[in-house]
Design a protein around this motif. Sequence first.
Motif, PDB file in Angstrom:
ATOM      1  N   ALA A   1       0.824  -1.210   0.000  1.00 35.25           N
ATOM      2  CA  ALA A   1       0.000   0.000   0.000  1.00 35.25           C
ATOM      3  C   ALA A   1       0.858   1.260   0.000  1.00 35.25           C
ATOM      4  CB  ALA A   1      -0.926  -0.025   1.221  1.00 35.25           C
ATOM      5  N   ALA A   2       1.951   1.226   0.785  1.00 30.94           N
ATOM      6  CA  ALA A   2       2.845   2.388   0.801  1.00 30.94           C
ATOM      7  C   ALA A   2       3.487   2.611  -0.556  1.00 30.94           C
ATOM      8  CB  ALA A   2       3.916   2.190   1.883  1.00 30.94           C
ATOM      9  N   ASP A   3       3.837   1.543  -1.232  1.00 28.59           N
ATOM     10  CA  ASP A   3       4.461   1.674  -2.548  1.00 28.59           C
ATOM     11  C   ASP A   3       3.487   2.269  -3.567  1.00 28.59           C
ATOM     12  OD1 ASP A   3       6.736   0.991  -4.410  1.00 28.59           O
ATOM     13  OD2 ASP A   3       5.126  -0.218  -5.318  1.00 28.59           O
ATOM     14  N   ARG A   4       2.197   1.905  -3.449  1.00 35.43           N
ATOM     15  CA  ARG A   4       1.219   2.411  -4.414  1.00 35.43           C
ATOM     16  C   ARG A   4       0.983   3.913  -4.263  1.00 35.43           C
ATOM     17  NH1 ARG A   4      -1.454  -2.552  -3.260  1.00 35.43           N
ATOM     18  NH2 ARG A   4      -2.767  -1.469  -1.722  1.00 35.43           N
ATOM     19  N   VAL A   5       1.042   4.433  -3.030  1.00 29.26           N
ATOM     20  CA  VAL A   5       0.731   5.853  -2.810  1.00 29.26           C
ATOM     21  C   VAL A   5       1.984   6.672  -2.521  1.00 29.26           C
ATOM     22  CG1 VAL A   5      -1.564   5.259  -1.974  1.00 29.26           C
ATOM     23  CG2 VAL A   5       0.317   5.475  -0.336  1.00 29.26           C
ATOM     24  N   TRP A   6       3.141   6.102  -2.734  1.00 29.42           N
ATOM     25  CA  TRP A   6       4.375   6.793  -2.384  1.00 29.42           C
ATOM     26  C   TRP A   6       4.512   8.139  -3.087  1.00 29.42           C
ATOM     27  CZ3 TRP A   6       7.740   5.946   1.381  1.00 29.42           C
ATOM     28  CH2 TRP A   6       8.957   6.615   1.362  1.00 29.42           C
ATOM     29  N   GLN A   7       4.206   8.187  -4.390  1.00 29.16           N
ATOM     30  CA  GLN A   7       4.332   9.427  -5.141  1.00 29.16           C
ATOM     31  C   GLN A   7       3.141  10.344  -4.922  1.00 29.16           C
ATOM     32  OE1 GLN A   7       7.045  10.276  -6.709  1.00 29.16           O
ATOM     33  NE2 GLN A   7       8.092   8.293  -6.465  1.00 29.16           N
ATOM     34  N   ALA A   8       1.949   9.773  -4.892  1.00 30.64           N
ATOM     35  CA  ALA A   8       0.749  10.606  -4.812  1.00 30.64           C
ATOM     36  C   ALA A   8       0.490  11.119  -3.398  1.00 30.64           C
ATOM     37  CB  ALA A   8      -0.466   9.814  -5.309  1.00 30.64           C
ATOM     38  N   ASP A   9       0.737  10.338  -2.383  1.00 33.15           N
ATOM     39  CA  ASP A   9       0.413  10.719  -1.007  1.00 33.15           C
ATOM     40  C   ASP A   9       1.518  10.227  -0.071  1.00 33.15           C
ATOM     41  OD1 ASP A   9      -0.736  11.476   1.338  1.00 33.15           O
ATOM     42  OD2 ASP A   9      -2.610  10.377   1.070  1.00 33.15           O
ATOM     43  N   PRO A  10       2.622  10.981  -0.007  1.00 34.68           N
ATOM     44  CA  PRO A  10       3.738  10.532   0.843  1.00 34.68           C
ATOM     45  C   PRO A  10       3.363  10.406   2.312  1.00 34.68           C
ATOM     46  CG  PRO A  10       4.443  12.263  -0.671  1.00 34.68           C
ATOM     47  CD  PRO A  10       2.938  12.210  -0.765  1.00 34.68           C
ATOM     48  N   GLY A  11       2.470  11.253   2.806  1.00 30.46           N
ATOM     49  CA  GLY A  11       2.075  11.152   4.215  1.00 30.46           C
ATOM     50  C   GLY A  11       1.421   9.827   4.538  1.00 30.46           C
ATOM     51  N   THR A  12       0.489   9.407   3.692  1.00 34.58           N
ATOM     52  CA  THR A  12      -0.147   8.103   3.902  1.00 34.58           C
ATOM     53  C   THR A  12       0.863   6.969   3.785  1.00 34.58           C
ATOM     54  OG1 THR A  12      -2.226   8.980   3.029  1.00 34.58           O
ATOM     55  CG2 THR A  12      -1.972   6.580   3.099  1.00 34.58           C
ATOM     56  N   ALA A  13       1.792   7.114   2.851  1.00 36.80           N
ATOM     57  CA  ALA A  13       2.814   6.075   2.691  1.00 36.80           C
ATOM     58  C   ALA A  13       3.651   5.949   3.953  1.00 36.80           C
ATOM     59  CB  ALA A  13       3.699   6.394   1.490  1.00 36.80           C
ATOM     60  N   ARG A  14       4.002   7.115   4.562  1.00 30.74           N
ATOM     61  CA  ARG A  14       4.789   7.042   5.794  1.00 30.74           C
ATOM     62  C   ARG A  14       3.988   6.407   6.934  1.00 30.74           C
ATOM     63  NH1 ARG A  14       6.921  11.957   3.747  1.00 30.74           N
ATOM     64  NH2 ARG A  14       5.238  13.170   4.751  1.00 30.74           N
ATOM     65  N   VAL A  15       2.672   6.672   6.975  1.00 27.65           N
ATOM     66  CA  VAL A  15       1.830   6.015   7.982  1.00 27.65           C
ATOM     67  C   VAL A  15       1.868   4.505   7.800  1.00 27.65           C
ATOM     68  CG1 VAL A  15      -0.526   5.723   8.806  1.00 27.65           C
ATOM     69  CG2 VAL A  15       0.335   8.013   8.310  1.00 27.65           C
ATOM     70  N   HIS A  16       1.746   4.036   6.557  1.00 28.67           N
ATOM     71  CA  HIS A  16       1.829   2.590   6.289  1.00 28.67           C
ATOM     72  C   HIS A  16       3.179   2.023   6.726  1.00 28.67           C
ATOM     73  CE1 HIS A  16      -1.997   2.718   4.510  1.00 28.67           C
ATOM     74  NE2 HIS A  16      -1.655   3.071   3.261  1.00 28.67           N
ATOM     75  N   LEU A  17       4.247   2.802   6.486  1.00 21.46           N
ATOM     76  CA  LEU A  17       5.574   2.320   6.883  1.00 21.46           C
ATOM     77  C   LEU A  17       5.695   2.238   8.405  1.00 21.46           C
ATOM     78  CD1 LEU A  17       7.919   4.188   4.373  1.00 21.46           C
ATOM     79  CD2 LEU A  17       7.276   1.771   4.363  1.00 21.46           C
TER      80      LEU A  17
END
Length: 431
Positions: free
Chosen positions: A223-239
């Motif tokens: 999930a973090a990989d899918r939104v890494w470019q579009a929504d870095p904040g959400t990606a960091r939450v997933h991480l």
Amino acid sequence: MNHSGMHRSDPEERWLATTVHAAFFLLLGSSLARFLTRDQGGAPTGWAVALFAAFGLLYVLGRFLAPPPRPGSPPTSRHLLWLGSVSAVWVVLLVLAPSATWCAMPLLFAGLHALPPRVAVPLSALLTALVVISQVRVADGSLNPNMVVAPPAVAAVATAVLVHLQRQGTRQRLLIDDLVRTRHELAATERRAGVLAERQRLAAEIHDTVTQGLSSQGMLLQAADRVWQADPGTARVHLRDAAEITSRSLAEARRLVHDLAPADLAEHTLPDALAVLAERESRPGLTVEFRLDGEPDRLPERVEAALLRIAQGALANVREHAAATRAVVTLTCLEDQVSLDVADNGRGVGEDEAGGTSDAGSPLTSQPDRERGHGLPAMRIRARQAGGTLTVESAQGEGTVVSVTLPPASLAPARPVASAQPASLLKEPVR
């Protein structure tokens, strides 16, 4: 002598050996006294007394220097040499002092006990014949029939009894050997069964801890990989969530190595651990709630571990396969039983796919989980090992309820009782 080869740890056999020794020396002493008082005749007294002494000395030495074999074993050459020597001295003594006739009885017992029947029976017949000849030779007046009949009759009875005891002892030894061998085979079988059960338990432990953690990490990282470019904040939450799961999985793995107990139970009671589990499994799109019904008592560690693992496995299936938005974990503590229910409002499984029963199908598992084969089967095994029962209620589009019921003290199988709260949840609209 024959009795020295018996099992010295058996009090009855020691008593038998003592009795035989006492009988021999009593007969030897009485024979010597009769010879000195009545039967000297023309026999050289010095030689006869010396033979009496040699006869007694050989008897004593044979007990220490030439013991008979243990029952069931062939006699040693030393024992056979002793038996021949003491018999030869007795024959010579019988010629000089007929009063030594009844000293043959201990020799008869020795031969029958130490030798196989095919040798012992002829030996007893020979000794009996010598006794009869000696009695007849010194008889005065008319022949007394008892002199001819009594020794063979006594010898026959003694021979029959001793041979019977010998064969019975052989059969008992064979039965004991079979019993010991069977016990060893049974112990080996139980060890193999224990190894298989432990492997199965470890597989369930690993599935409910490390495997589930890795699966959740994989999903979060994807999930973090899918939104890494579009929504870095959400990606960091997933991480961050993946990192937290990694820490918990590492703690579970370490606990698994140490004592295979759930890490949450090391710091919390079972209700607290279930509450922590519900909070941990809650995430965007899925709300997990914990409910406690009744006053909980401290349960055996094995029972608490089984209930927590079942809850973990059920919530893992909810997260991965049920497409649910809400789940409720309910721990019900009654006076005579404890039950755990995990209910969700997911898609459920139809009756045809579930196999038409509430306790035989796999409503919480999709095809991928069936291929792994450790989801619902592992929960059933845990419930059965804890002495309880696990049931599954599900219908297509109406969610699923997994219930495990078990008594808290005796761990005896208890009658499953449906929980009211999860059932009401299935009918409650969730928005």
